[in-house]
Design a protein around this motif. Structure first.
Motif, mmCIF file in Angstrom:
data_model
loop_
_atom_site.group_PDB
_atom_site.id
_atom_site.type_symbol
_atom_site.label_atom_id
_atom_site.label_comp_id
_atom_site.label_asym_id
_atom_site.label_seq_id
_atom_site.Cartn_x
_atom_site.Cartn_y
_atom_site.Cartn_z
ATOM 1 N N SER A 294 0.883 -1.360 0.108
ATOM 2 C CA SER A 294 -0.072 0.118 0.030
ATOM 3 C C SER A 294 0.761 1.145 0.042
ATOM 4 O O SER A 294 2.080 1.106 0.092
ATOM 5 N N GLU A 295 0.291 2.377 -0.159
ATOM 6 C CA GLU A 295 0.961 3.574 -0.297
ATOM 7 C C GLU A 295 2.285 3.642 -1.254
ATOM 8 O O GLU A 295 3.215 4.272 -1.001
ATOM 9 N N GLY A 296 2.149 3.139 -2.189
ATOM 10 C CA GLY A 296 3.315 2.743 -3.299
ATOM 11 C C GLY A 296 4.604 2.318 -2.529
ATOM 12 O O GLY A 296 5.598 2.209 -3.105
ATOM 13 N N SER A 346 2.652 12.353 1.230
ATOM 14 C CA SER A 346 1.562 11.062 1.213
ATOM 15 C C SER A 346 0.915 11.557 0.149
ATOM 16 O O SER A 346 -0.343 12.410 0.594
ATOM 17 N N SER A 347 0.920 11.169 -0.933
ATOM 18 C CA SER A 347 0.091 11.780 -2.085
ATOM 19 C C SER A 347 -1.284 10.985 -2.415
ATOM 20 O O SER A 347 -1.948 11.190 -3.042
ATOM 21 N N PHE A 348 -1.227 9.744 -1.918
ATOM 22 C CA PHE A 348 -2.282 8.663 -2.174
ATOM 23 C C PHE A 348 -3.293 8.903 -1.214
ATOM 24 O O PHE A 348 -4.795 9.060 -1.309
ATOM 25 N N VAL A 363 5.126 19.432 5.151
ATOM 26 C CA VAL A 363 4.173 18.381 4.591
ATOM 27 C C VAL A 363 3.673 18.718 2.940
ATOM 28 O O VAL A 363 3.284 19.664 2.676
ATOM 29 N N ILE A 364 4.199 17.455 2.169
ATOM 30 C CA ILE A 364 3.420 17.288 0.790
ATOM 31 C C ILE A 364 2.340 16.448 0.670
ATOM 32 O O ILE A 364 2.844 15.033 0.793
ATOM 33 N N GLY A 365 1.244 16.783 0.571
ATOM 34 C CA GLY A 365 0.221 15.433 0.716
ATOM 35 C C GLY A 365 -1.025 15.646 -0.156
ATOM 36 O O GLY A 365 -1.383 16.593 -0.884
ATOM 37 N N ASN A 366 -1.766 14.876 0.065
ATOM 38 C CA ASN A 366 -3.333 14.749 -0.582
ATOM 39 C C ASN A 366 -3.750 15.916 -0.325
ATOM 40 O O ASN A 366 -3.930 16.296 0.888
#
Length: 424
Positions: A294-296, A346-348, A363-366
């Motif tokens: 999961s999560e790549g 966390s892009s997913f 934080v680079i995220g969804n």
């Protein structure tokens, strides 16, 4: 950005779990919302049908432009001596851009799933293993032994696509396949019932006692005689019967999900499973099959390994890659205050938020993520929905393309990493 017209999209790859099912049908309406219209599972529905949020970059909660946010992130990283890039929920292209930036600033890298995937990695590094692919399972397996998991909690369509499949190259009647659940309690075994109604065998035990169960099965397959009536509540006669089935099978597969093996030194149990497979291969055909994903995580570790020579929990602080699966864990580094800038990706999944940290946080995220308290927050598009990408399937043998399904003004992780790198 102009919205794409309403449409039905076929043969879409779903990155919601490690199976990467590539037969998903998606309906996109005029409002740019998505609905899984064919071959859905609960994970794909949750992934594709999440309502898109309009989110903007921010610095300590104040909205800014992407350029301003990237500049501030670069300022923090430029002065950092021990930056940590963790989470790493992304796909291949995103990870390649992360590696490029990590090399520039001397960062340590750790995927959020390494606490469990390390249980597999350590076995590969220590002794190697004999594992198979989903395609081989689909075409050849006649006995599937599932250790300590029900699989479907992690990979909902595994049985549908790989065990009870209607077409198989070398198995005339897939409904005749035999399923054995070994270990675990209160598992959902309904997926192990064949289309003809044949029920699986279930040998339950506490997961904490799986090490002795697998060791016992290994001993029996090796021809050892044991002076006990049962092990961990499983009758010795039942384990002996399973050993005979494994030796008589034309193509057995022993499978597990590392995140379900929450026991001390779980890597030794995984190694025992792989040694069982090796023993069986002296007289028949058998393979292991790690599942989950999961999560790549598989894609991230593939990209990291071919680029740096190591999976994640690697570091670039000395201008060359270093690897330590224990010292470079996020938990340890944060607990020991060995991080002066913490970058979380966390892009997913918007629910995968960063752990608490006293260092400045990027934080680079969804876009649906709640991270307004971060020093810098940059929302990014979701791979496989908002932009294209590439991912590796759980068996590591197949890479599959992710599609762009809707129009989006959100940048990809690769674009954000490039902007930060340019601002250094």
């Amino acid at each position: 950005m102009e919205k794409l017209p309403a449409s039905t999209l076929e043969a879409i790859t779903c990155p919601a779990c490690g199976l990467l099912c590539d037969d998903i049908e998606i309906h996109r309406d005029a409002a740019n919302q998505l609905k899984v219209s064919k071959n859905a599972c609960q994970k794909s529905i949750q992934f594709f049908e999440r309502i898109a949020q309009n989110s903007t970059p921010s610095i300590k909660g104040l909205s800014v432009s992407l350029a301003e946010a990237a500049k501030r992130a670069a300022e923090l990283l430029k002065t950092a001596n021990q930056p940590l890039f963790a989470g790493l929920g992304t796909e291949v292209q995103g990870m390649r851009s992360v590696l490029s930036l990590a090399d520039k600033v001397g960062a340590t890298l750790d995927h959020m799933n390494n606490y469990s995937s390390l249980r597999n990695t350590l076995v590969v590094q220590n002794s190697g293993w004999q594992v198979t692919t989903l395609t081989e399972v689909r075409n050849r397996v006649d006995l599937l032994v599932i250790v300590g998991t029900d699989i479907v909690s992690h990979n909902p369509r595994f049985f549908e696509r790989n065990v009870w499949n209607k077409e198989s190259m070398f198995c005339q009647d897939t409904a005749a396949r035999e399923i054995v659940y070994l270990g675990g309690q209160n598992l959902n075994t309904q997926a192990g019932v064949s289309s003809s109604g044949k029920k699986p065998s279930v040998l339950p035990c506490d997961v904490n006692r799986l090490p002795e169960v697998i060791a016992t099965l290994n001993a029996i397959v090796s021809g050892k005689k044991l002076a006990v009536a049962e092990v961990a509540g499983i009758k010795l006669a039942d384990l002996e019967h399973l050993a005979e089935k494994l030796k008589a099978a034309k193509y057995s597969v022993v499978t597990w999900v590392s995140s379900d093996l929450n026991i001390a030194h779980a890597e030794l149990t995984v190694q025992n499973i792989t040694e069982l497979v090796i023993k069986l291969n002296t007289k028949t055909r058998s393979s292991g099959l790690p599942l989950g994903g999961s999560e790549g995580d598989y894609s991230v570790n593939q990209a990291s390994t071919w680029t740096s020579g190591y999976p994640t929990r690697n570091r670039f602080a000395r201008k060359h890659p270093e690897y330590d699966p224990y010292l470079f864990s996020t938990e340890k580094l944060l607990a020991d205050y060995q991080v002066d800038v913490f970058l979380w990706i966390s892009s997913f999944n918007p629910d995968k938020t960063p752990p608490a940290c006293k260092a400045p946080r990027i934080v680079i995220g969804n876009a649906n993520m709640e991270a307004k308290d971060a020093d810098v927050f940059i929302p990014v598009g979701t791979p496989g929905i908002d932009h294209r990408g590439t991912m590796f399937r759980i068996d590591s043998s197949v890479s599959l393309p992710l599609s762009q399904l809707r129009s989006s003004q959100l940048p990809s992780l690769s674009e954000v990493m490039a902007a930060i790198e340019a601002a250094l």
